[in-house]
Enzyme design. Structure first.
Site, short mmCIF file in Angstrom:
data_model
loop_
_atom_site.label_atom_id
_atom_site.label_comp_id
_atom_site.label_asym_id
_atom_site.label_seq_id
_atom_site.Cartn_x
_atom_site.Cartn_y
_atom_site.Cartn_z
CE LYS A 72 -1.10 3.09 3.07
NZ LYS A 72 0.07 3.32 2.98
CB SER A 125 -3.77 11.78 4.84
OG SER A 125 -3.62 12.71 3.95
CG ASN A 156 -1.26 14.84 -0.24
OD1 ASN A 156 -1.53 14.53 0.15
ND2 ASN A 156 -0.79 14.51 -1.42
CB THR A 195 9.19 1.40 0.01
OG1 THR A 195 7.48 2.95 -0.23
CG2 THR A 195 8.51 0.24 0.56
CD GLU A 198 -1.49 11.20 -1.45
OE1 GLU A 198 -0.85 12.07 -1.30
OE2 GLU A 198 -2.03 10.76 -0.46
#
Lengths: 386, 386
Positions: free
Chosen positions: A171, A386, A381, A182, A262
């Site tokens: 993820k 988040s 963002n 990561t 994103e």
């Protein structure tokens, strides 16, 4: 099947109520053996989340019975209370599996700085243990339960002719610039691999895959990649062979992570050649990949190689402007210290972009995988925490 | 009056036809003495524009009669031909002022990788020499002629009771993360300052002003700050005194640069205290200032200190998560390794934001001046080449 593709593994993903949305938010991966070798690589961020501190500690024993993962909260910057929450989660999993807490790794992802709702987490563990299965549906549920701003689950399975395979999920959609590790990823294999070989293979694989992904320069507090080996196939592959298959599985996940990051509208390979050292090539690639002026130009489909040259020139590396060349999508735009072709000759209208930077001072190379910087990235963002 | 505020200086700004828009695009600043001491600091980018290579060379003589500057083209990555263009420009200025080309610095700004339209540049020099004057209108024209994506000219004047002053202008709106120097700025003084003292004062002043501005991590190929001393006041200030006034003038320009940078909606001071060294404080400040997840949160007026903690944790510095504290706009949100207050307690709705990061491991500090990352930044940098 993916994380449960290799023999000897069960998985589950449940809605524990950690996320207010009611989405899947707790995953469990269990290694039923006969072996339980494990290795992990973790974020180099100094501010490490509680589950990272815990999992690093338990990995000293080089074996794992299970990994429990949650989305909906990173459990980072949460102090001793947060660490106790991680410990209690591992204890609960261990109790239900009749194992020791020391055999249970924990991963968390979500907002930094908030404590987890522990009653939900612990009842979720109960439900997850009951739901454990070897089916592809169970594997998909686990891969789905770790998602945050990801729009789709990322799974992989690489089978070897010799009768063993590597599977897994990952993820991650933002804060993507791992350093030796990561985001969250769990990989499984039914090959027989001793823990030290597993560790060596994982480090070799992540070094050229997860470590080369750089969406926004942000190294998370929670980055973790774990690999579990059950030995259930009874086959012992050579280390190089195993490393190759593990690397292919990691690369598959990395490409999926980039494609779903994103606000992405361009998938960009920054290929650096002719470097004096591999570290120089990595430094140049990361500096270009993280440069907002380069990234916004790519979003605009603008072959603005001048911004690439600027970014190269500020990287920590041996650079000679006279031997530098820059090509974009196959067209050399800059060479021998000056313009080589009109920028309009390079077509950046598609989603895939390849920037090749030849430093002309050595024989080392590296490729960094990145994206553009779009309005959607800013929107995603800035609009909520988040 | 600004760049011509100190006695002994004339300036001009003309429309030479370098910019297709017909806007002012060529500026000239002349030092009429009696002295002509000069110093400069330049970009650390390895890919240096032709005018930077030229101006660094002429500054070895520690004196300047004039500085000629153009917008509409950076003359960077233009090879030997581009260097000849810079040389020819300096020669033309020298000829008209009856000086040597070696006494003429050149600065350029604009798109990287395009040759300048030299007939326009050279006729512009003619026009600029004819227009030279000591008036504030001339100074304003010069400050305006260097603008690229700047929306307003940036000028400063700091007068000392002792009868001397420091004036100047600067330009720059994107690619703002100078390293020992920045964008284009010309400063003037009528104090009597010998060249070595001038150099020392300029390095001290830029180290805590231009060097601490970091909008997007981009160190330009053309960054140049020059200071010229005419000695026309007849007053010789102490070095500390002169450095203080020069620093105040530089800081004034830096604040104007930040306030007008591309897409800015927040002016952000990242204050780092308690660092083991000043370099550590700078590294932490720059890492936070360049972090896109921090910058987008600020655009969204979101006191997301978790992203700040993530960025701190990946900086090159001595960091102990247990002694770290983070305050935003006066509210301590993180301390002693855990949450200190609900994030909603910090109000980020205004344009000015102060993030105070106390590393708690030493006594050094530094402040980095930055901005948020907004839709307008992406728009401005993706919609056209610059």
């Amino acid at each position: 099947m993916t994380v449960t593709g290799p023999k000897g593994f069960r998985a589950a993903g449940v809605a524990a109520g950690i996320k207010a949305s009611g989405a899947l938010d707790l995953a469990l991966v269990v290694n039923d053996g006969p072996e339980q070798a494990a290795a992990g690589v973790f974020t180099r961020n100094v501010v490490k989340a509680a589950p990272v501190l815990w999992s690093q500690e338990v990995l000293r024993h080089k074996r794992l019975r299970a990994v429990v993962l949650n989305s909906g909260g990173a459990n980072a910057a949460t102090g001793p209370g947060g660490f106790q929450d991680t410990h209690a989660t591992a204890e609960k999993v261990a109790e239900l599996l009749e194992a020791g807490a020391i055999d249970v790794a924990v991963c968390s992802t979500g907002l930094i700085g908030e404590r987890l709702p522990m009653p939900a987490v612990l009842s979720g563990v109960d439900a997850a243990v009951k739901a454990l299965d070897t089916t592809s549906e169970s594997a998909l549920a686990a891969a789905t339960a770790v998602m945050t701003t990801d729009t789709k689950p990322k799974q992989t399975l690489r089978s070897h002719d010799g009768g063993w395979s590597v599977g897994g999920f990952a993820k991650g959609a933002g804060m993507l610039a791992p350093n030796l590790a990561t985001m969250l990823s769990v990989l499984t294999t039914d090959a027989v691999v001793d823990p030290d070989a597993l560790d060596a293979a994982l480090r070799a694989a992540t070094r050229v895959t997860f470590d080369r992904l750089d969406v926004d320069g942000g190294t998370s507090t929670n980055d973790t990649v774990l690999v579990l080996a059950s030995g259930a196939s009874g086959v012992t592959p050579g280390l190089d062979e195993f490393t190759d298959v593990l690397t292919a599985a990691c690369m598959d996940l990395v490409q999926q992570l980039r494609a779903d990051s994103e606000g992405v509208t361009k998938e960009v390979d920054v290929v650096v050649r002719g470097a004096a050292s591999e570290q120089d090539a990595i430094n140049v690639g990361r500096t270009v990949a993280e440069d907002n002026l380069v990234k916004t130009a790519l979003f605009g489909s603008d072959p603005n190689w001048g911004r690439v040259a600027m970014a190269v020139g500020r990287a920590q590396a041996e650079i000679d402007p006279g031997t530098l060349s820059i090509s974009i999508n196959g067209v050399t735009l800059f060479a021998n210290g000056t313009t080589a072709a009109d920028r309009s000759a390079a077509d950046l209208s598609g989603r895939a972009i390849e920037i090749v930077i030849d430093l002309g001072v050595g024989a080392s190379e590296a490729t960094i995988f990145t994206t553009d910087l779009s309005h959607a990235y800013v929107e995603e963002n800035s609009a909520y925490s988040s």
